[in-house]
Design an enzyme around this catalytic site. Structure first.
Site, mmCIF file in Angstrom:
data_model
loop_
_atom_site.group_PDB
_atom_site.id
_atom_site.type_symbol
_atom_site.label_atom_id
_atom_site.label_comp_id
_atom_site.label_asym_id
_atom_site.label_seq_id
_atom_site.Cartn_x
_atom_site.Cartn_y
_atom_site.Cartn_z
ATOM 1 N N GLY A 126 2.239 -18.977 -56.600
ATOM 2 C CA GLY A 126 3.206 -20.321 -57.003
ATOM 3 C C GLY A 126 3.154 -21.298 -55.937
ATOM 4 N N THR A 127 2.163 -21.417 -54.870
ATOM 5 C CA THR A 127 2.461 -22.541 -53.882
ATOM 6 C C THR A 127 2.273 -23.876 -54.661
ATOM 7 O OG1 THR A 127 0.045 -22.266 -53.235
ATOM 8 C CG2 THR A 127 1.852 -20.783 -51.861
ATOM 9 N N ASN A 128 1.442 -23.826 -55.567
ATOM 10 C CA ASN A 128 1.002 -25.155 -56.279
ATOM 11 C C ASN A 128 2.335 -25.403 -57.076
ATOM 12 O OD1 ASN A 128 -1.579 -26.389 -55.770
ATOM 13 N ND2 ASN A 128 -2.357 -24.012 -55.937
ATOM 14 N N ILE A 163 -7.383 -17.094 -69.461
ATOM 15 C CA ILE A 163 -8.193 -18.215 -70.145
ATOM 16 C C ILE A 163 -7.278 -18.597 -71.192
ATOM 17 C CG2 ILE A 163 -10.375 -18.822 -71.187
ATOM 18 C CD1 ILE A 163 -10.843 -18.343 -68.180
ATOM 19 N N LEU A 164 -7.113 -19.988 -71.183
ATOM 20 C CA LEU A 164 -6.546 -20.659 -72.598
ATOM 21 C C LEU A 164 -7.402 -20.568 -73.725
ATOM 22 C CD1 LEU A 164 -4.415 -23.590 -71.371
ATOM 23 C CD2 LEU A 164 -3.450 -21.107 -71.961
ATOM 24 N N ASN A 180 -5.750 -28.723 -64.600
ATOM 25 C CA ASN A 180 -5.853 -27.414 -63.951
ATOM 26 C C ASN A 180 -6.344 -27.708 -62.324
ATOM 27 O OD1 ASN A 180 -6.354 -24.883 -63.360
ATOM 28 N ND2 ASN A 180 -8.526 -25.199 -63.291
ATOM 29 N N HIS A 182 -8.275 -26.483 -59.430
ATOM 30 C CA HIS A 182 -9.493 -25.332 -58.886
ATOM 31 C C HIS A 182 -9.753 -25.593 -57.516
ATOM 32 C CE1 HIS A 182 -12.607 -22.640 -59.575
ATOM 33 N NE2 HIS A 182 -13.406 -23.463 -58.993
#
Ligand code: GAR
Length: 219
Positions: free
Chosen positions: A15-17, A96-97, A111, A113
């Site tokens: 969870g760093t983002n 994957i959604l 997203n 990446h």
């Protein structure tokens, strides 16, 4: 006047983002948006503790609890119902959604990446695997991409990218951290803010950022 946008952040790991988004929000850099909900695909995700500490409502919708991706999609849509979510941010979300979520939130899912798309992306390229492949390629530069999500894995319109140098002696851990620090934690909050300010236009599979002199065509 634009109404303030409600942001849901989907996570699976450290969870760093998510933390970068929370920090940017606290600095007033997510203009016209606020994180109202965090959804984790597993209960071990340290990101849940970051949400807890920041006082953001959070929930586990475990991928393992559902037999098929269709059922998981339905559970995600149920979790989002009645929350008036304007934007979903995939911040290290490693499930994957499926098409029903993508269709319902068309052009409203961003997203992050950890490579310069269209390089080192698509099925199987996630987390450290991306950096392993980048190092094996011998390239001297990599980076990160914030993009919209469509039915093609990592195939939606690019919003922002930032390049990061690869240095001699790098391994996957060193490179992953440099890409996060120099690129991901910067461009993800910026892309989210641009979305909330309604400054992104999608033209085909490209984006145009309104009001950014550096990005405008000067011809
Ligand atoms: C980040 O490097 C993110 O770009 C990557 O997973 C990591 C999650 O870290 N995402 C992907 O590879 C998606 N294809 P975080 O949980 O600390 O934000």
């Amino acid at each position: 006047m634009l109404s303030v946008k409600n942001i849901a952040v989907f996570v699976s790991g450290g969870g760093t983002n998510l933390q970068a988004l929370i920090d940017a929000q606290e600095r007033g850099e997510i203009r016209n948006g606020r994180i109202t909900y965090v959804l984790a695909s597993n209960d071990k995700a340290y990101a849940l503790q970051r949400a807890e500490k920041a006082g953001i409502e959070h929930e586990v919708v475990s991928r393992k609890a559902y037999a098929s991706s269709e059922e998981y999609d339905a559970a995600i849509l149920a979790a989002l119902e009645n929350r008036s979510i304007d934007l979903i941010v995939l911040a290290g979300f490693l499930s994957i959604l499926g098409p029903t979520v993508i269709e319902q939130y068309r052009n409203r899912i961003i997203n992050i990446h950890p490579s310069l798309i269209p390089l080192f992306c698509g099925d199987g390229f996630y987390g450290k695997k991306v950096h392993t492949a980048v190092l094996a390629s011998g390239m001297k530069v990599t980076g990160a991409t914030a993009h919209f999500v469509n039915e093609i894995t990592d195939g939606g319109a690019i919003i922002l990218q930032k390049a990061v140098p690869i240095e001699q002696g790098d391994n996957e851990d060193i490179l992953q951290y440099r890409v996060m620090r120099q690129a991901e934690w910067e461009i993800l909050p910026k892309a989210v803010s641009l979305f909330c300010e309604d400054r992104i236009r999608i033209v085909g599979n490209r984006t145009v950022i309104l009001g950014d002199r550096n990005l405008e065509n000067k011809e």
